[in-house]
Motif scaffolding. Structure first.
Motif, PDB file in Angstrom:
ATOM      1  N   ALA A  38       0.878  -1.271  -0.168  1.00  0.00           N
ATOM      2  CA  ALA A  38       0.015  -0.030   0.045  1.00  0.00           C
ATOM      3  C   ALA A  38       1.017   1.383  -0.024  1.00  0.00           C
ATOM      4  O   ALA A  38       1.846   1.245   0.603  1.00  0.00           O
ATOM      5  CB  ALA A  38      -0.924  -0.151   1.383  1.00  0.00           C
ATOM      6  N   THR A  39       0.568   2.191  -0.846  1.00  0.00           N
ATOM      7  CA  THR A  39       1.064   3.452  -0.942  1.00  0.00           C
ATOM      8  C   THR A  39       0.234   4.554  -0.801  1.00  0.00           C
ATOM      9  O   THR A  39      -0.789   4.581  -1.177  1.00  0.00           O
ATOM     10  CB  THR A  39       2.129   3.554  -2.153  1.00  0.00           C
ATOM     11  N   PHE A  40       0.785   5.769  -0.101  1.00  0.00           N
ATOM     12  CA  PHE A  40      -0.346   6.735   0.252  1.00  0.00           C
ATOM     13  C   PHE A  40       0.364   8.161  -0.416  1.00  0.00           C
ATOM     14  O   PHE A  40       1.494   8.338  -0.029  1.00  0.00           O
ATOM     15  CB  PHE A  40      -0.480   6.966   1.614  1.00  0.00           C
ATOM     16  N   VAL A  41      -0.233   8.786  -1.261  1.00  0.00           N
ATOM     17  CA  VAL A  41       0.131  10.007  -1.839  1.00  0.00           C
ATOM     18  C   VAL A  41      -0.543  10.994  -1.318  1.00  0.00           C
ATOM     19  O   VAL A  41      -1.905  11.266  -1.765  1.00  0.00           O
ATOM     20  CB  VAL A  41       0.086   9.829  -3.329  1.00  0.00           C
ATOM     21  N   ASP A  42       0.023  11.851  -0.362  1.00  0.00           N
ATOM     22  CA  ASP A  42      -0.623  12.980   0.186  1.00  0.00           C
ATOM     23  C   ASP A  42      -0.252  14.362  -0.919  1.00  0.00           C
ATOM     24  O   ASP A  42       0.743  14.860  -0.769  1.00  0.00           O
ATOM     25  CB  ASP A  42       0.003  13.241   1.557  1.00  0.00           C
ATOM     26  N   HIS A  43      -1.388  14.771  -1.330  1.00  0.00           N
ATOM     27  CA  HIS A  43      -1.234  15.942  -2.232  1.00  0.00           C
ATOM     28  C   HIS A  43      -1.261  17.326  -1.615  1.00  0.00           C
ATOM     29  O   HIS A  43      -0.761  18.333  -2.399  1.00  0.00           O
ATOM     30  CB  HIS A  43      -2.400  15.754  -3.261  1.00  0.00           C
ATOM     31  N   ARG A  44      -1.654  17.405  -0.078  1.00  0.00           N
ATOM     32  CA  ARG A  44      -1.557  18.308   0.529  1.00  0.00           C
ATOM     33  C   ARG A  44       0.170  18.747   0.830  1.00  0.00           C
ATOM     34  O   ARG A  44       0.323  19.867   0.739  1.00  0.00           O
ATOM     35  CB  ARG A  44      -2.253  18.152   1.847  1.00  0.00           C
ATOM     36  N   THR A  45       0.759  17.860   1.399  1.00  0.00           N
ATOM     37  CA  THR A  45       2.120  17.925   1.821  1.00  0.00           C
ATOM     38  C   THR A  45       2.923  17.657   0.573  1.00  0.00           C
ATOM     39  O   THR A  45       4.411  17.422   0.790  1.00  0.00           O
ATOM     40  CB  THR A  45       2.437  17.289   2.989  1.00  0.00           C
ATOM     41  N   LYS A  46       2.548  17.046  -0.567  1.00  0.00           N
ATOM     42  CA  LYS A  46       3.359  16.492  -1.608  1.00  0.00           C
ATOM     43  C   LYS A  46       4.140  15.401  -1.309  1.00  0.00           C
ATOM     44  O   LYS A  46       5.512  15.392  -1.495  1.00  0.00           O
ATOM     45  CB  LYS A  46       3.879  17.658  -2.510  1.00  0.00           C
ATOM     46  N   THR A  47       3.689  14.447  -0.578  1.00  0.00           N
ATOM     47  CA  THR A  47       4.654  13.413  -0.062  1.00  0.00           C
ATOM     48  C   THR A  47       4.312  12.201  -0.234  1.00  0.00           C
ATOM     49  O   THR A  47       3.052  11.696  -0.397  1.00  0.00           O
ATOM     50  CB  THR A  47       4.751  13.552   1.643  1.00  0.00           C
ATOM     51  N   VAL A  48       4.987  11.026  -0.791  1.00  0.00           N
ATOM     52  CA  VAL A  48       4.614   9.621  -1.138  1.00  0.00           C
ATOM     53  C   VAL A  48       5.158   8.716  -0.057  1.00  0.00           C
ATOM     54  O   VAL A  48       6.560   8.820   0.095  1.00  0.00           O
ATOM     55  CB  VAL A  48       5.146   9.441  -2.456  1.00  0.00           C
ATOM     56  N   ASN A  77       5.291   4.714   1.440  1.00  0.00           N
ATOM     57  CA  ASN A  77       4.631   3.224   1.516  1.00  0.00           C
ATOM     58  C   ASN A  77       4.194   3.073   2.741  1.00  0.00           C
ATOM     59  O   ASN A  77       4.607   3.776   3.799  1.00  0.00           O
ATOM     60  CB  ASN A  77       5.938   2.396   1.181  1.00  0.00           C
ATOM     61  N   GLY A  78       3.365   2.206   3.002  1.00  0.00           N
ATOM     62  CA  GLY A  78       2.514   1.897   4.111  1.00  0.00           C
ATOM     63  C   GLY A  78       3.680   1.316   5.371  1.00  0.00           C
ATOM     64  O   GLY A  78       3.502   1.646   6.510  1.00  0.00           O
TER      65      GLY A  78
END
Length: 482
Positions: free
Chosen positions: A317-327, A329-330
């Motif tokens: 699982a990978t999470f891409v946070d567009h608010r902080t522009k951070t990728v 992995n779980g």
């Protein structure tokens, strides 16, 4: 107003980027200085004339990065007319040394912030070069002057080199697929934090781009390369794979490794991971299905990408946070966010959710947060109310013990009902140097005991004074105590 300067080797690439925006209706031509043809405000751009306008200057000699490309970004609250934007562009280019050079001014409206792009070359018609020494500090000073002149909102500190363009999802079949990929790859590589090539690939997949890392050996040397390919909505490759060297240097293997090394501290920082972990944890507690979990995080600005094998088991699982522009992995968030946990939560109806779900770290209640800074203030009055202590004249062992009243009563008694020679508690005095001072100190030393024995008579005082006047350093305490 924020200015961002880039320099390059290909005038065609920069013009094609802006011409593509014009063709898509996301930009227009505002002005052309010393260029071929009539260049008034227009929603079309003649690429052939544009290239011919710059070619004579580029033919004078060969230098590295002869192309000058700058974007000027007013604050969204600043409402400027096209005429004002042209005036600002002319003043800026004149003061930067490009007043006698050919250049185009494009107005972009592809994002919320309307801004202008200016394209020119650093070679003059005689072959001399316009210096780029300290060009960014000079640009910043010029823009600050322009802000003052036009009453614009000053640039926010730290945003001077921020990229304001926004990456867009690739659309196969739309004009110039290569240019779409180039823009998206460059912006995503610059703007987002990621800790591995795999995390960067996951980010690209959201924009219909796939990445393939290639390795090999030639002439006894190992090499690494990156190839990009456009995909459709289902992730299937479409079009022709393109080497990073033919697309953009900011998508190459070396550039990505530098970005990964630079992002390492941020990726490991709890200041970055903490808020993302908290948002994911709350969604895990609320969601009962995988789709619901994805929707909840999407609403909070986080895209979730699950990797599954052929059997449908979640393998990552990978999470891409567009608010902080951070990728992330779980696995970077902790054991409670691993693939096995999500597999059990969403694919095992008999799973023990209570043992799988991470603990929620709820913020402190508002009342507690308000009381916390007031605790030291509540203790201050007690500290200032401490009684004033008068040093005893004799050692503590020589004074007979007696029950002492409470500190406030003792303080009040000492201050209001002193006994002996002095009406007030005697402060510390410097070392005695004469007979008079010796007498004064002796009286002060006896104050504590006199307070217990009662006031001194006049005869006792005269006898003590005579004894002290005979010798310079008498043993005051022993004689007086006999």
């Amino acid at each position: 107003m924020v200015g961002r300067i880039t320099k390059g080797a290909s005038i065609r690439g920069v013009l094609e980027y802006n011409a593509g925006k014009v063709r898509q209706g996301e930009a227009s031509v505002l002005y052309g200085n010393l260029v071929l043809g009539d260049c008034e405000q227009s929603d079309t751009f003649d690429m052939r004339r544009g290239l011919l306008s710059f070619q004579p200057y580029l033919d004078t000699r060969k230098i590295k990065d002869p192309v000058f490309h700058v974007s000027l970004n007013p604050d969204p609250s600043d409402k400027l007319t096209d005429e004002q934007l042209v005036e600002i562009a002319q003043e800026y280019m004149e003061r930067m040394g490009f007043g006698d050079q050919p250049y185009y001014v494009f107005k972009h409206r592809d994002i919320d912030r309307e801004h202008i792009h200016i394209v020119s070359v650093r070679l003059r018609d005689d072959g001399s070069i316009i210096s780029d020494s300290q060009d960014r500090p000079r640009s910043k000073a010029i823009l600050q002057s322009i802000e003052h002149r036009y009453g614009l909102r000053p640039a926010v500190k730290g945003e001077e080199q921020r990229e304001f363009d926004t990456a867009r999802r690739i659309e196969y079949g739309r004009d110039n697929l290569k240019q779409q990929m180039k823009s998206a790859v460059r912006l995503l590589a610059e703007q987002y934090r990621f800790g591995s090539i795999t995390e960067y690939r996951t980010l690209l997949n959201l924009y219909n781009i796939d990445l393939e890392e290639r390795k090999g050996e030639a002439d006894g040397k190992r090499w690494n390369g990156i190839v990009y390919t456009a995909t459709d909505e289902r992730g299937k490759w479409v079009g022709t794979p393109i080497k990073s060297s033919a697309l953009t240097p900011k998508g190459g293997y070396k550039f990505l490794q530098k970005q990964i090394a630079r992002n390492d501290a941020d990726i490991k920082s709890e200041q970055i991971k903490g808020p993302i972990r908290g948002t994911v944890a709350r969604a895990m507690h609320r969601a009962r299905t995988q789709d619901e979990f994805v929707r909840l995080l999407k609403a909070d600005g986080i895209d979730t990408v699950f990797r599954q094998n052929a059997a449908g088991r979640i393998t990552g699982a990978t999470f891409v946070d567009h608010r902080t522009k951070t990728v992330l992995n779980g696995s970077r968030l902790g054991k409670s966010y691993s693939a096995n946990v999500f597999q059990e939560l969403f694919n095992n109806p008999h799973a023990d959710r209570a043992s799988l779900l991470p603990k929620l770290s709820a913020p402190a209640p508002a009342t507690l947060r308000q009381q916390t800074p007031q605790k030291p203030e509540a203790q201050r009055p007690e500290a200032t109310a401490r009684p004033h202590i008068v040093p005893p004249a004799a050692p503590a062992a020589e004074q007979p013990p007696k029950p002492a009243p409470t500190p406030p009563q003792q303080t009040e008694k000492i201050r209001t009902e002193p006994r002996g020679l002095s009406p007030q508690p005697h402060p510390a005095q410097p070392t005695p140097r004469g007979i008079g001072e010796s007498l004064f100190r002796a009286a002060g030393d006896l104050l504590g005991q006199l307070a217990e024995d009662g006031p001194m008579s006049q005869e006792e005082f005269e006898a003590m004074r005579r004894n002290l006047s005979h010798k310079r350093k008498p043993k005051r305490k022993q004689r007086l105590l006999l």
